[in-house]
Design an enzyme around this catalytic site. Sequence first.
Site, PDB file in Angstrom:
ATOM      1  N   HIS A 134      -2.187 -10.170  11.731  1.00 49.66           N
ATOM      2  CA  HIS A 134      -1.731  -8.841  11.412  1.00 49.66           C
ATOM      3  C   HIS A 134      -1.569  -8.094  12.477  1.00 49.66           C
ATOM      4  O   HIS A 134      -2.236  -8.136  13.525  1.00 49.66           O
ATOM      5  CB  HIS A 134      -2.691  -8.153  10.339  1.00 49.66           C
ATOM      6  CG  HIS A 134      -2.375  -6.975  10.255  1.00 49.66           C
ATOM      7  ND1 HIS A 134      -1.157  -6.247   9.637  1.00 49.66           N
ATOM      8  CD2 HIS A 134      -3.242  -5.591  10.552  1.00 49.66           C
ATOM      9  CE1 HIS A 134      -1.027  -4.998   9.880  1.00 49.66           C
ATOM     10  NE2 HIS A 134      -2.183  -4.680  10.231  1.00 49.66           N
TER      11      HIS A 134
ATOM     12  N   GLU B  21       0.799  -1.235   0.152  1.00 51.46           N
ATOM     13  CA  GLU B  21       0.173  -0.081   0.086  1.00 51.46           C
ATOM     14  C   GLU B  21       0.907   1.108   0.010  1.00 51.46           C
ATOM     15  O   GLU B  21       0.350   2.216   0.386  1.00 51.46           O
ATOM     16  CB  GLU B  21      -0.976   0.159   1.159  1.00 51.46           C
ATOM     17  CG  GLU B  21      -0.396  -0.176   2.421  1.00 51.46           C
ATOM     18  CD  GLU B  21      -1.450  -0.255   3.744  1.00 51.46           C
ATOM     19  OE1 GLU B  21      -1.474  -1.228   4.265  1.00 51.46           O
ATOM     20  OE2 GLU B  21      -1.944   0.944   3.872  1.00 51.46           O
TER      21      GLU B  21
ATOM     22  N   CYS C  12      -3.545  -3.626   4.306  1.00 57.83           N
ATOM     23  CA  CYS C  12      -2.543  -4.617   4.772  1.00 57.83           C
ATOM     24  C   CYS C  12      -2.891  -5.953   4.498  1.00 57.83           C
ATOM     25  O   CYS C  12      -2.248  -6.864   4.750  1.00 57.83           O
ATOM     26  CB  CYS C  12      -2.460  -4.745   6.438  1.00 57.83           C
ATOM     27  SG  CYS C  12      -2.020  -3.000   6.904  1.00 57.83           S
TER      28      CYS C  12
END
Length: 384
Positions: A234, A80, A112
């Site tokens: 994450h 990103e 993400c």
Amino acid sequence: MTAIGIHDIEVATGHHVVNLTELAEARGVDPNKYIKGLGQDEFSFPAPDEDVVTMGATAAHRLLERTGAEGIRTLLFATETGVDQSKSTAVFVHKLLDLPGEVRSIELKQACYSGTGALQAALGIIARNPGERVLVISSDIARYELDSPGEPTQGAGAVAMLVSADPALVEIEPASGVFSEDVDDFWRPNDSSTAVVDGGLSITAYLKSVEKAWKDLEQHGGPSISDVAAFVYHQPFTKMARKAQAHLAAFTGTELNDGALDTGSVYNRRMGNSYTASLYSALTSLLHHEDGLTGKRVGLVSYGSGSVAEILTGIVRADDATRRGFRDRVLGMLDSRVRLSVPEYEGMHEKAMPSAEDTETAAVTKSPFRFAGVRGRARHYERA
Ligand code: HMG
């Protein structure tokens, strides 16, 4: 059915490091807020001649030194922190790695999450053509405004994975749980080098997505939660993995392996948020530090703001000694980063917006590849 999954994995990061105790002191905050409250000790910061391309190429270069590039016909680059609105980061990396012309090279974006999207695409390609291998790279630079709540959660890092049939490291199981919902919790407008974030909303959106994705996994033939030996998440900051695991444990009424939260966050505590690479650096950390996982199932919990989540499961194939053998290299890489004082970091933070103006970049990085500068408004990379 042919087993498909992650054959090998490598991590790279930025040249510099910022110490969070020093940053806390500069911001007039108790350092324990960052170290215990967020679960972060340091964050990586790139040199001026580094970006997602050089970090991703470095991780992939180290990986391919072990595995070779034979059979790679697809290079998927998840980020990103893209460097151009049209040309993909994958094409720059394809050249730096000297890959043959007969390779499809693509960039993927969804905050993400897109590293997991890339992994899924790789699994699909190999299911159709089991003789092929796919190089998946996730690479990002997380940057928030100076003196903002997100500042201590910045970071930089890249993970390269070779995805193949009959993988040596982790076989990814076919069932997965997914969830998408349009949420303005975090985004980065085109004219900004820093993210816009609603911190509170981002945490509730993440937790809701984990719950929805787990329920979807259950409905699509996923395993019982008691058959998952360890979860990795994450990690925008490592405390978030604890929050997600506590939520998963509470709504499923299950006791989960909290020790794996430590073994799965050794690298993330020191690199900071690496967006698309964060889950996979957590997986690397778990594989390098958690003993007794061979033959056991791990759960991979992916979340990208905006938002998309997915939970995958995999069976660890490599033995403890083989997996442990790689950790000193990653720890050595983290130890050898060059420290920035807070004023030095602040000066570099201000100059972070990628520019299309012609410029030559000073040689700083110790990585094998560097961003040489912009000529005729085109970005140029070279071997360092
Ligand atoms: P904040 O609001 O300044 O912090 O920023 P806080 O007041 O909520 O404190 C944080 C924690 O520290 C709390 O613990 C405090 O109690 C504790 P918790 O209640 O959460 O367990 N604390 C202390 N602990 C020990 N000693 C002390 C002390 N003081 C406080 N003295 C926030 C926190 C996360 C909002 C901020 O860092 C932020 O905005 N970060 C960016 C957004 C983010 O990371 N969101 C996470 C979910 S979204 C996501 O993961 C996607 C993302 O990666 C982007 C993408 O997908 O592309 C971000």
